[in-house]
Write an enzyme that holds these catalytic residues in place. Structure first.
Site, PDB file in Angstrom:
ATOM      1  N   GLN A  51      34.849  39.104  42.931  1.00  0.00           N
ATOM      2  CA  GLN A  51      33.702  38.834  43.802  1.00  0.00           C
ATOM      3  C   GLN A  51      34.115  38.116  45.088  1.00  0.00           C
ATOM      4  O   GLN A  51      33.351  38.078  46.054  1.00  0.00           O
ATOM      5  CB  GLN A  51      32.639  38.017  43.066  1.00  0.00           C
ATOM      6  CG  GLN A  51      31.994  38.807  41.927  1.00  0.00           C
ATOM      7  CD  GLN A  51      30.909  38.013  41.233  1.00  0.00           C
ATOM      8  OE1 GLN A  51      31.201  37.243  40.326  1.00  0.00           O
ATOM      9  NE2 GLN A  51      29.671  38.176  41.668  1.00  0.00           N
ATOM     10  N   CYS A  94      23.144  38.620  39.974  1.00  0.00           N
ATOM     11  CA  CYS A  94      24.556  38.654  40.328  1.00  0.00           C
ATOM     12  C   CYS A  94      24.701  38.235  41.785  1.00  0.00           C
ATOM     13  O   CYS A  94      23.961  38.714  42.645  1.00  0.00           O
ATOM     14  CB  CYS A  94      25.118  40.074  40.139  1.00  0.00           C
ATOM     15  SG  CYS A  94      26.883  40.193  40.501  1.00  0.00           S
ATOM     16  N   LEU A  95      25.653  37.361  42.054  1.00  0.00           N
ATOM     17  CA  LEU A  95      25.867  36.887  43.424  1.00  0.00           C
ATOM     18  C   LEU A  95      26.294  38.037  44.343  1.00  0.00           C
ATOM     19  O   LEU A  95      26.151  37.922  45.562  1.00  0.00           O
ATOM     20  CB  LEU A  95      26.916  35.770  43.436  1.00  0.00           C
ATOM     21  CG  LEU A  95      26.466  34.467  42.747  1.00  0.00           C
ATOM     22  CD1 LEU A  95      27.643  33.503  42.619  1.00  0.00           C
ATOM     23  CD2 LEU A  95      25.311  33.817  43.489  1.00  0.00           C
ATOM     24  N   GLU A 137      30.815  38.566  33.286  1.00  0.00           N
ATOM     25  CA  GLU A 137      32.046  38.338  34.072  1.00  0.00           C
ATOM     26  C   GLU A 137      33.173  39.288  33.641  1.00  0.00           C
ATOM     27  O   GLU A 137      33.921  39.788  34.493  1.00  0.00           O
ATOM     28  CB  GLU A 137      32.503  36.882  33.963  1.00  0.00           C
ATOM     29  CG  GLU A 137      31.484  35.825  34.392  1.00  0.00           C
ATOM     30  CD  GLU A 137      30.820  36.076  35.728  1.00  0.00           C
ATOM     31  OE1 GLU A 137      31.376  36.808  36.565  1.00  0.00           O
ATOM     32  OE2 GLU A 137      29.712  35.545  35.927  1.00  0.00           O
TER      33      GLU A 137
END
Ligand code: GNR
Ligand code: NI
Length: 183
Positions: A51, A94-95, A137
């Site tokens: 990410q 989710c970022l 993750e």
């Protein structure tokens, strides 16, 4: 410590298969610390290295409730050893897919093995939000996003929305230098 930019949909790097780390050394610890700082700042409860565009199997997590003492988890090379037949449902976010939330079903309890910040092998049995977060993750490390676990209709809707937003941002960037040249 440093904040690192979080990449978002439709960035194709989110589909990368991340590589295992050979061991948790000083460089990986720096990466973990930067990730933890970036995650807290976002804020989020988990972050996978991909990410921040680093294709290594490194994850940070803290699912402690706001106001409670922090419980930072530093994880490398996580492996799911077993999954419970019992299923849990959480509203996930989710970022890398900002401001979108959807219910996802996953095994409620898992056994997991990983390397911690000191390169020690850790085995844990986890449930609840932590079990969901670790699975979310590990998916990232395999190029999988939580929207891959929802209906095709919902996934295509959100994918198109982010593709359009990226195109619009791109158009805007093209006119920006001309605007700047006038002042
Ligand atoms: O901050 C996050 N919240 C969250 C909520 C439910 C299930 C998973 C997560 S992880 C997410 C941060 C993130 O994008 N991690 O990859
Ligand atoms: Ni995520």
């Amino acid at each position: 410590m440093a904040l690192r930019p979080i990449i978002i949909l439709p960035d194709s790097r989110l589909r990368t298969m991340s590589e295992p780390v050979a061991r948790v050394d000083a460089a990986i610890r720096t990466l973990m610390d930067d990730m933890m700082e970036t995650m807290y700042e976002a804020p989020g409860i988990g972050l996978a290295a991909i990410q921040i565009a680093v294709p290594q199997r490194v994850v940070v997590i803290d699912v402690a409730k706001e106001g409670d003492a922090p419980e930072p988890l530093f994880i490398a090379n996580p492996e799911i050893l077993w999954s419970s037949p019992e299923i849990g449902t959480y509203e996930e976010g989710c970022l890398s897919i900002p401001d979108y939330y959807a219910e996802v079903k996953r095994p409620a309890k898992i056994g997991v093995r990983f390397l911690d910040r000191d390169n020690n092998v850790v085995e844990r049995e986890v449930d609840g939000l932590l079990a969901t977060c670790i699975q979310h993750e590990i998916d990232h490390l395999n190029g999988v996003l939580f929207i891959d676990h929802i209906s095709r209709l919902k996934r295509e809707r959100v994918t198109k929305k982010f593709a359009k937003a990226a195109k619009f941002a791109g158009d805007y960037e093209e006119v920006a230098p001309a605007t700047k040249a006038q002042d």
